[in-house]
Design an enzyme around this catalytic site. Structure first.
Site, PDB file in Angstrom:
ATOM      1  N   GLY A  12       0.830  -1.200   0.000  1.00 18.50           N
ATOM      2  CA  GLY A  12       0.000   0.000   0.000  1.00 18.50           C
ATOM      3  C   GLY A  12       0.865   1.250   0.000  1.00 18.50           C
ATOM      4  O   GLY A  12       2.096   1.179   0.000  1.00 18.50           O
ATOM      5  N   GLN A  13       0.216   2.408   0.003  1.00 13.59           N
ATOM      6  CA  GLN A  13       0.960   3.681  -0.035  1.00 13.59           C
ATOM      7  C   GLN A  13       1.843   3.826   1.206  1.00 13.59           C
ATOM      8  O   GLN A  13       3.052   4.057   1.102  1.00 13.59           O
ATOM      9  CB  GLN A  13      -0.023   4.857  -0.092  1.00 13.59           C
ATOM     10  CG  GLN A  13      -0.959   4.820  -1.274  1.00 13.59           C
ATOM     11  CD  GLN A  13      -1.846   6.059  -1.316  1.00 13.59           C
ATOM     12  OE1 GLN A  13      -1.505   7.043  -1.951  1.00 13.59           O
ATOM     13  NE2 GLN A  13      -2.987   6.019  -0.653  1.00 13.59           N
ATOM     14  N   VAL A  14       1.237   3.676   2.374  1.00 13.95           N
ATOM     15  CA  VAL A  14       2.006   3.814   3.613  1.00 13.95           C
ATOM     16  C   VAL A  14       2.913   2.595   3.800  1.00 13.95           C
ATOM     17  O   VAL A  14       4.081   2.727   4.210  1.00 13.95           O
ATOM     18  CB  VAL A  14       1.042   3.986   4.820  1.00 13.95           C
ATOM     19  CG1 VAL A  14       1.804   3.970   6.131  1.00 13.95           C
ATOM     20  CG2 VAL A  14       0.253   5.282   4.673  1.00 13.95           C
ATOM     21  N   LEU A  38      -5.941 -10.901   4.636  1.00 14.12           N
ATOM     22  CA  LEU A  38      -6.519 -10.508   5.928  1.00 14.12           C
ATOM     23  C   LEU A  38      -7.972 -10.931   6.107  1.00 14.12           C
ATOM     24  O   LEU A  38      -8.523 -10.767   7.191  1.00 14.12           O
ATOM     25  CB  LEU A  38      -6.392  -8.997   6.114  1.00 14.12           C
ATOM     26  CG  LEU A  38      -4.960  -8.481   6.241  1.00 14.12           C
ATOM     27  CD1 LEU A  38      -4.952  -6.987   6.520  1.00 14.12           C
ATOM     28  CD2 LEU A  38      -4.204  -9.202   7.339  1.00 14.12           C
ATOM     29  N   THR A  63      -9.555   0.305   1.642  1.00 13.18           N
ATOM     30  CA  THR A  63      -9.600   1.775   1.588  1.00 13.18           C
ATOM     31  C   THR A  63     -10.508   2.320   0.472  1.00 13.18           C
ATOM     32  O   THR A  63     -10.546   3.540   0.278  1.00 13.18           O
ATOM     33  CB  THR A  63      -8.177   2.347   1.380  1.00 13.18           C
ATOM     34  OG1 THR A  63      -7.619   1.751   0.207  1.00 13.18           O
ATOM     35  CG2 THR A  63      -7.284   2.099   2.569  1.00 13.18           C
ATOM     36  N   TYR A 126     -16.834   2.552   5.413  1.00 13.94           N
ATOM     37  CA  TYR A 126     -15.382   2.551   5.624  1.00 13.94           C
ATOM     38  C   TYR A 126     -15.060   3.090   7.022  1.00 13.94           C
ATOM     39  O   TYR A 126     -14.348   2.457   7.798  1.00 13.94           O
ATOM     40  CB  TYR A 126     -14.713   3.390   4.529  1.00 13.94           C
ATOM     41  CG  TYR A 126     -13.256   3.717   4.786  1.00 13.94           C
ATOM     42  CD1 TYR A 126     -12.269   2.731   4.708  1.00 13.94           C
ATOM     43  CD2 TYR A 126     -12.861   5.027   5.105  1.00 13.94           C
ATOM     44  CE1 TYR A 126     -10.935   3.050   4.952  1.00 13.94           C
ATOM     45  CE2 TYR A 126     -11.539   5.335   5.340  1.00 13.94           C
ATOM     46  CZ  TYR A 126     -10.581   4.345   5.264  1.00 13.94           C
ATOM     47  OH  TYR A 126      -9.264   4.661   5.513  1.00 13.94           O
TER      48      TYR A 126
HETATM   49  N1  LIG Z   1      -5.806   6.332   1.580  1.00 13.87           N
HETATM   50  C1  LIG Z   1      -6.302   7.310   2.342  1.00 13.87           C
HETATM   51  O1  LIG Z   1      -6.690   8.381   1.854  1.00 13.87           O
HETATM   52  C2  LIG Z   1      -6.380   7.143   3.837  1.00 13.87           C
HETATM   53  C3  LIG Z   1      -6.990   8.155   4.587  1.00 13.87           C
HETATM   54  C4  LIG Z   1      -7.054   8.011   5.977  1.00 13.87           C
HETATM   55  C5  LIG Z   1      -6.521   6.898   6.579  1.00 13.87           C
HETATM   56  N2  LIG Z   1      -5.954   5.923   5.831  1.00 13.87           N
HETATM   57  C6  LIG Z   1      -5.456   4.725   6.519  1.00 13.87           C
HETATM   58  O2  LIG Z   1      -4.050   4.674   6.361  1.00 13.87           O
HETATM   59  C7  LIG Z   1      -3.616   3.303   6.284  1.00 13.87           C
HETATM   60  C8  LIG Z   1      -2.787   3.099   5.038  1.00 13.87           C
HETATM   61  O3  LIG Z   1      -3.603   3.412   3.910  1.00 13.87           O
HETATM   62  P1  LIG Z   1      -3.022   3.473   2.419  1.00 13.87           P
HETATM   63  O4  LIG Z   1      -3.488   4.743   1.813  1.00 13.87           O
HETATM   64  O5  LIG Z   1      -1.574   3.143   2.432  1.00 13.87           O
HETATM   65  O6  LIG Z   1      -3.877   2.293   1.772  1.00 13.87           O
HETATM   66  P2  LIG Z   1      -3.701   1.593   0.354  1.00 13.87           P
HETATM   67  O7  LIG Z   1      -2.681   2.299  -0.462  1.00 13.87           O
HETATM   68  O8  LIG Z   1      -5.079   1.406  -0.181  1.00 13.87           O
HETATM   69  O9  LIG Z   1      -3.098   0.184   0.765  1.00 13.87           O
HETATM   70  C9  LIG Z   1      -3.840  -0.725   1.483  1.00 13.87           C
HETATM   71  C10 LIG Z   1      -3.139  -2.062   1.384  1.00 13.87           C
HETATM   72  O10 LIG Z   1      -3.982  -3.012   2.052  1.00 13.87           O
HETATM   73  C11 LIG Z   1      -3.957  -4.195   1.301  1.00 13.87           C
HETATM   74  N3  LIG Z   1      -5.140  -5.029   1.505  1.00 13.87           N
HETATM   75  C12 LIG Z   1      -6.429  -4.737   1.227  1.00 13.87           C
HETATM   76  N4  LIG Z   1      -7.189  -5.822   1.474  1.00 13.87           N
HETATM   77  C13 LIG Z   1      -6.366  -6.800   1.907  1.00 13.87           C
HETATM   78  C14 LIG Z   1      -6.548  -8.154   2.315  1.00 13.87           C
HETATM   79  N5  LIG Z   1      -7.736  -8.741   2.275  1.00 13.87           N
HETATM   80  N6  LIG Z   1      -5.455  -8.862   2.707  1.00 13.87           N
HETATM   81  C15 LIG Z   1      -4.227  -8.294   2.703  1.00 13.87           C
HETATM   82  N7  LIG Z   1      -3.981  -7.029   2.329  1.00 13.87           N
HETATM   83  C16 LIG Z   1      -5.042  -6.295   1.937  1.00 13.87           C
HETATM   84  C17 LIG Z   1      -3.907  -3.747  -0.147  1.00 13.87           C
HETATM   85  O11 LIG Z   1      -3.419  -4.816  -0.920  1.00 13.87           O
HETATM   86  P3  LIG Z   1      -3.307  -4.738  -2.524  1.00 13.87           P
HETATM   87  O12 LIG Z   1      -2.108  -3.877  -2.783  1.00 13.87           O
HETATM   88  O13 LIG Z   1      -3.116  -6.156  -2.931  1.00 13.87           O
HETATM   89  O14 LIG Z   1      -4.599  -4.136  -2.977  1.00 13.87           O
HETATM   90  C18 LIG Z   1      -2.981  -2.554  -0.073  1.00 13.87           C
HETATM   91  O15 LIG Z   1      -1.640  -2.916  -0.309  1.00 13.87           O
HETATM   92  C19 LIG Z   1      -4.902   2.474   6.341  1.00 13.87           C
HETATM   93  O16 LIG Z   1      -5.142   2.066   7.653  1.00 13.87           O
HETATM   94  C20 LIG Z   1      -5.990   3.442   5.917  1.00 13.87           C
HETATM   95  O17 LIG Z   1      -7.265   3.100   6.456  1.00 13.87           O
HETATM   96  C21 LIG Z   1      -5.852   6.030   4.469  1.00 13.87           C
END
Ligand SMILES: NC(=O)c1ccc[n+]([C@@H]2O[C@H](COP(=O)([O-])OP(=O)(O)OC[C@H]3O[C@@H](n4cnc5c(N)ncnc54)[C@H](OP(=O)(O)O)[C@@H]3O)[C@@H](O)[C@H]2O)c1
Length: 315
Positions: A12-14, A38, A63, A126
Site C-alpha cells: 500500500g501507499q504507507v 486478511l 480503503t 469505511y
Molecule cells: N488512503 C487514504 O486516503 C487514507 C486516509 C485516511 C486513513 N488511511 C489509513 O491509512 C492506512 C494506510 O492506507 P493506504 O493509503 O496506504 O492504503 P492503500 O494504499 O489502499 O493500501 C492498502 C493495502 O492493504 C492491502 N489489503 C487490502 N485488502 C487486503 C486483504 N484482504 N489482505 C491483505 N492485504 C489487503 C492492499 O493490498 P493490494 O495492494 O493487494 O490491494 C494494499 O496494499 C490504512 O489504515 C488506511 O485506512 C488512508
C-alpha cells in the site's frame, strides 16, 4: 539486537514507504496480500505465531471508500476483524501493535480540528469499520499505537494527486469539490513519523518510555488544512513549475502534456458519491507533538517535496 517487526500491507501507499524505512530500526518481515490475506483470520494467527515479532505494523486496509458501501462484509473483515485478531495474538505473545486509522471516523460537524477524544460518528461504511477496528484493538489489552491519518497520497497507488495529473492530460476544465476540508498527507511523512516514534520506543527499551506507557490513539496528519479544490489547484501549480518532473510524474501523466486550463469549484451535492464524506475532517496533531515531539510539515510543503524528487539520471 534489532527487534523483529512484522509489516502487514507492504504494497500500500504507507506500507511501501514503511518497508524502506523500518529496516533502519528492526529486522523486518514484510507481507503483502499474496502472502497474507486478511480476510482469513487463521492466516493472520499463523503469521504472527511463526514470525513471533516484537512489533506488528498493520498498514493494510480496505480503503475503497465508495465500494465499501456495497462490500460491507469484506471491509469489516479487513478493517475491523483482522486488526482484532492481530491485537489478540499480539497480547498473547507480548508484542505491540501499530495500526493506522482515519479522519473518516468523524462526521465532520465540527469547525475546528478534531482531538482524539472528540466523539466519533462515522458517516460511511469505511469509517464505521475502521472505528470498529480501533475499538477492538483498544479493548484487547495489547500494547498499541493507533495513528489516525487523512487524505493519503503517494507517487504510486490510487490517490488524488495521481488522478488530478491524469485528468489534467485529458481535460481542459476540471470540476472539483470545494466544500470538503481536510489535510492531504504524504505517505512518506506518515512512514517517517511512525519510524521516528518506533525508534524512540526501541531506544528506550527497558527505560522509562515503553510502548505500553503511551498506548492509545494519536492523530498524524499534515499540518494546515485545505479543500479538494485548493489541493487540485496546488497540484497543477507545482506541476507547472516543474515540467521535467520525476519518473513518477512521467508515469502519472503517461508523458502527455497537461492541457487543463481551469479548475472550477463545485459542491458535494454536484458530485454525488455512494459514500457520504465529512465536510470537515481536520485533525489536531497536538497529542502527537506533546508525546513524541513529532512535528508534521504543512500539507503544501509536503506536496512541494513530491515535485522536488529529481528526474531519473540519463544512463
Ligand atoms: N488512503 C487514504 O486516503 C487514507 C486516509 C485516511 C486513513 N488511511 C489509513 O491509512 C492506512 C494506510 O492506507 P493506504 O493509503 O496506504 O492504503 P492503500 O494504499 O489502499 O493500501 C492498502 C493495502 O492493504 C492491502 N489489503 C487490502 N485488502 C487486503 C486483504 N484482504 N489482505 C491483505 N492485504 C489487503 C492492499 O493490498 P493490494 O495492494 O493487494 O490491494 C494494499 O496494499 C490504512 O489504515 C488506511 O485506512 C488512508
Amino acid at each position: 539486537m534489532k527487534p523483529a517487526i512484522l509489516l502487514i500491507g507492504t504494497n500500500g501507499q504507507v506500507g511501501r514507504a514503511l518497508s524502506t524505512m523500518l529496516p533502519r530500526i528492526g529486522e523486518v518481515t514484510a507481507l503483502d496480500r499474496q502472502r497474507l490475506d486478511l480476510t482469513q483470520p487463521e492466516e493472520i494467527r499463523r503469521a504472527i505465531h511463526n514470525f513471533h515479532p516484537a512489533f506488528i505494523m498493520n498498514a493494510a486496509a480496505y480503503t475503497a471508500v465508495d465500494k465499501a458501501e456495497s462490500e460491507e462484509n469484506v471491509a469489516r473483515a479487513v478493517n475491523a476483524e483482522a486488526p482484532a485478531v492481530m491485537a489478540e495474538e499480539a497480547k498473547k505473545i507480548g508484542a505491540s501493535l501499530i495500526h493506522f486509522s482515519t479522519d473518516y471516523v468523524f462526521d465532520g460537524s465540527k469547525t475546528s480540528p478534531y482531538d482524539e477524544d472528540d466523539p466519533a460518528n462515522p458517516r460511511n461504511v469505511y469509517g464505521r469499520t475502521k472505528l470498529e477496528g480501533e475499538r477492538a484493538i483498544q479493548a484487547s489489552g495489547a500494547a498499541h499505537l493507533i495513528f489516525r491519518t487523512a487524505w493519503v497520497y503517494a507517487t504510486h497507488g490510487r490517490n488524488f494527486l495521481l488522478t488530478i495529473l491524469r485528468l489534467a492530460t485529458q481535460r481542459e476544465e476540471l470540476r472539483i469539490v470545494r466544500d470538503q476540508i481536510g489535510a492531504p498527507t504524504l505517505n512518506t511523512e506518515i512512514a517517517g513519523a511512525t519510524t521516528k516514534i518506533l525508534a524512540q520506543i526501541c531506544d528506550a527499551e527497558g527505560g522509562p518510555f515503553s510502548l505500553a506507557d503511551v498506548s492509545g490513539i494519536y492523530h498524524m496528519t499534515a499540518s494546515g488544512e485545505t479543500s479538494w479544490y485548493d489541493f487540485a489547484n496546488a497540484i497543477l501549480e507545482e506541476a507547472a513549475k516543474t515540467p521535467a518532473g520525476g519518473p513518477w510524474f512521467a508515469a502519472a501523466t503517461s508523458n502527455l502534456p497537461l492541457i487543463a486550463r481551469r479548475v472550477l469549484p463545485i459542491t458535494t451535492n454536484e458530485y454525488p458519491t455512494r459514500a457520504q464524506r465529512p465536510a470537515y475532517s481536520v485533525l489536531s496533531n497536538a497529542r502527537l507533538n506533546r508525546t513524541f515531539s513529532v512535528q508534521m510539515p504543512d500539507w503544501r510543503k509536503q506536496l512541494h517535496s513530491v515535485f522536488a524528487i529529481p528526474p531519473a539520471k540519463k544512463p
